[in-house]
Structure formats: C-alpha cells, structure tokens
Design a protein around this motif. Structure first.
Motif: not given
Length: 408
Positions: A289-292, A308-310, A323-327
């Motif tokens: 799973y990467q970039d949606g 790695l998943f992103s 850097s970014i942290y998606v929630y």
C-alpha cells in the motif's frame, strides 16, 4: 369519538417521532451555512457534520472578515444543526482569537488565533501576549492549561511526569520487555530471553500491541498479543517459523504485514481475530500500500529493497513539506522546523503549532502529538507542550521505541 381522535392523534405523533428518530439515527452527514451575530460582529459559519467508522465529529469554518478560523469538535450534540451558539473573542492591533461556545452542556472550543490572516494555535502564542482577561472569560478552557511539571515517578529506567493523562497508556520498548505504564498500573511484559537493541517487529494496531516471542537469534514462531483496552494477553501461532532476516512492510486495514526475506514469504496478521495469512510467496505477488493505492509486487522486489507502506498524501500534494503525518481528515506537516496542522477540506488554512528542528519519532493521535527530543518524550495538544517521559536511552535509541494508546 373523542377517544378515537385522541388515539389517532397520538399514533400520528408517535409515527412522526419514530420517523425523525430513524432519520437522525441513520444520518451520517450534513452541511449547513448560517450567521451568528455577537455584539456588533456577524460571523458566517460553515458547518459540516460527518460520521465515518469510529469518527463522529463536526468541522466548522468561522469567517470573520478576511479570516477563516477552522475548528473540529466531537459529536456531543446528537447530530443537530447549528451547534455554535456564541463566540468569545479577543482582539488587539496584532492578533485576534476566538473561542466557540456550543449548544447543550456549555461545551466550548479551545481558542484559535489569527495574525495577518494566518492561523496559530493558542498554545503557540499564549506567552507572547497578555491574555489574562480573555482567559478569565473562558474558565472551562483556562482551568485545563498545563504547566511544566517537575514531579516525576520512576519505574525501571523511565521517569514519567505528572502531566500524564488518565486515558493514556505509555508503551516503552526495553530490549527484552516492554513497559506498560498508565496512571493505574505499571508493569513490564517480557517477549524475549535476551536483549534486542532495536524494536524491529513490535507495533501498536488499534488497541492491540503485537510483538514476536523471541526465543533465539535466528527465527520466531509466534507473536504475542496484548489487548490494552481489555487488559489480557494472548498468543498468535504462525504457520511457519519467520526468519529474523525479515522486516515490517507496514500496517493497513488493521493488519500488520511482515516480509520474511530468507524464505521470500509475506504474512498478514490480524490481531482482532488472531488470523494469520500468507499473502505472498515465490508464486504469488506481495501486497503493498503506497500513496493511497493497493499494489502487487514481486517478492524478489521486496527481497532486494526494503518496500514500506506509505500514507495517502494526495490531498496534500500541493503543500511543500519536509515531513508529513496523515491522520484521517487532517495532517500534520513540518517545513524548516515549523509544524502545522491542516485539514484536507481547508488546505489553504494551515494552523501553526510550534517550531522545533529536533523532533524524532512523531506520533499523531487525534488531537495530540507525541515526539522525542533529546532524552524526553513530549506531548503537544490544545492545553500545552509538556514533557511526559524522561529517559537517557531516547538520546541514541529512538526508532520505534515507544507508542501511546489512548483509551476511547
């Protein structure tokens, strides 16, 4: 005849109430616009209610002239519309702040501030201006503001501040066990009979902490499962022994994906039902799973490079960040040491949170941020930026060394 009319009337009322209850019960969203006049000011309010899975909240845009203030609040209001009943404001030549007063049981928001039409969290500006009178008007908020505590409670090699919340459980990796620490109890859970310097395989998934039962240095045959909400421990047997020459691809849809490089096999582990699946081998491509996007890749690709998943950052592709942290419906991002919170529906309205160029291992837990700096674990939220844990180990061993479970 009168009794019949009364009976029919009552039946109609019951049907109407039942219908309204049913509509409200199954409603998952609404959007409404309205105005609220407070003194000489008139605020335009865009209110969006949304219920998705376990998230049940309102997203509010409050327009005051050229400035748009963005708020969220959990659904304390039974999905009703027009939940803002008053606005308490602070204004000076340099800065303006507003606090929302909601309908019902006198819920209020944390203040949000604007300088030159740019948004700032109240915590980021509270020490730069005299807000004494303003804070006196919002005691429900000001009484919760945190001061840095010098009181620490020692356990093993960690020292925990009095600022730990009652709903927080700290999970600290400690070579061959991990420390579970909350207000009520503290203990160590052993997963290995020898020291393992780095936490390569242990992860928190929802309310479950998963880590292998490590009995030797070459492979492991089961995962240990700790239910942090219910407070019980269990084991998950693996279909094959997994080599220590493995790595975690990531977490997706409540499952942990691990790739065994030595045997070229990918597994998924679902802690909610203790189910383990072989998701790839030399004859079947691996899940990534990467970039949606859900992708398939050869196990040889995963063996040659660490795949790695992103997170899905498509909603924030026009933002510059280091850097970014998606929630879920918002993200926290940094650029040049400045940290911002941004909602995907309002990407032109970032909220400045704080500046720090030495942040490591950030975790985003709804309205709270956790990170390591030097020998401290910090927490940032609407009530303050405070030190939670002091530990010398954090200075040089910090990757995946902690997590925080918040009891909902």
């Amino acid at each position: 005849m009168i009794k019949k009319v009364i009976s029919i009337t009552l039946l109609i009322i019951i049907c109407i109430l039942t219908f309204q209850f049913g509509v409200n019960f199954f409603k998952t969203e609404h959007y409404t616009e309205y105005f609220l006049k407070v003194g000489s000011k008139s605020y335009a309010i865009n209110e969006k209610y949304s219920k998705k899975n376990n998230e049940d909240y309102y997203l509010l845009e409050i327009k005051d002239g050229q400035t748009s203030f963005i708020f969220t609040v959990d659904n304390y209001f039974n999905k009703q519309k027009q939940i803002v009943k008053d606005i308490i404001s602070y204004n000076s030549d340099e800065i303006s702040c507003i606090t929302l007063v909601y309908v019902g049981n006198n819920h209020i928001s944390s203040p949000l501030c604007s300088i030159d039409n740019n948004l700032y969290s109240f915590i980021s500006v509270k020490d730069k201006y005299d807000f004494t009178d303003y804070l006196n008007k919002i005691p429900q908020y000001s009484s919760k503001l945190l001061q840095e505590s010098e009181n620490y409670n020692n356990y093993a090699d960690i020292s925990v501040s009095d600022n730990l919340y009652a709903d927080e459980t700290l999970l600290i990796y400690n070579y061959k066990n991990f420390i579970k620490y909350d207000k009520e109890e503290q203990y160590s859970l052993q997963f290995s009979n020898f020291d393992n310097y780095k936490n390569e395989f242990g992860y928190l998934i929802d309310k479950y902490y998963l880590i292998p039962d490590i009995e030797n240095s070459t492979e492991f045959s089961k995962y240990l499962l700790y239910d942090l909400k219910e407070g019980y421990n269990d084991e998950i047997e693996l279909p094959n022994n997994i080599s220590r020459q493995s790595y975690i691809n990531g977490i997706y849809d409540g499952k942990l994906y691990i790739f065994d490089k030595s045997n070229k096999v990918q597994y998924s582990i679902d802690p909610s039902n203790k189910k383990v699946e072989i998701t790839a081998d030399e004859n079947n491509s691996a899940f990534v799973y990467q970039d949606g996007r859900e992708l398939r890749k050869s196990v040889y690709d995963l063996a040659n490079d660490k795949v790695l998943f992103s997170p899905n950052v498509n909603d924030y592709k026009n933002i510059k960040y280091d850097s970014i942290y998606v929630y879920k419906d918002f993200a926290v991002y940094s650029i040049n040491g400045d940290y911002y919170k941004i909602y995907k529906d309002y990407i032109n309205n970032p909220i400045f949170l704080f500046n720090d160029e030495n942040v490591k291992e950030m975790r985003v837990k709804k309205d709270r941020l956790y990170y390591i700096k030097d020998n401290f674990l910090y927490r940032y939220d609407d009530y303050g930026l405070v030190k939670l844990v002091k530990r010398e180990e954090f200075r040089y061993n910090f990757e995946n060394i902690y997590d925080v479970y918040i009891n909902q």
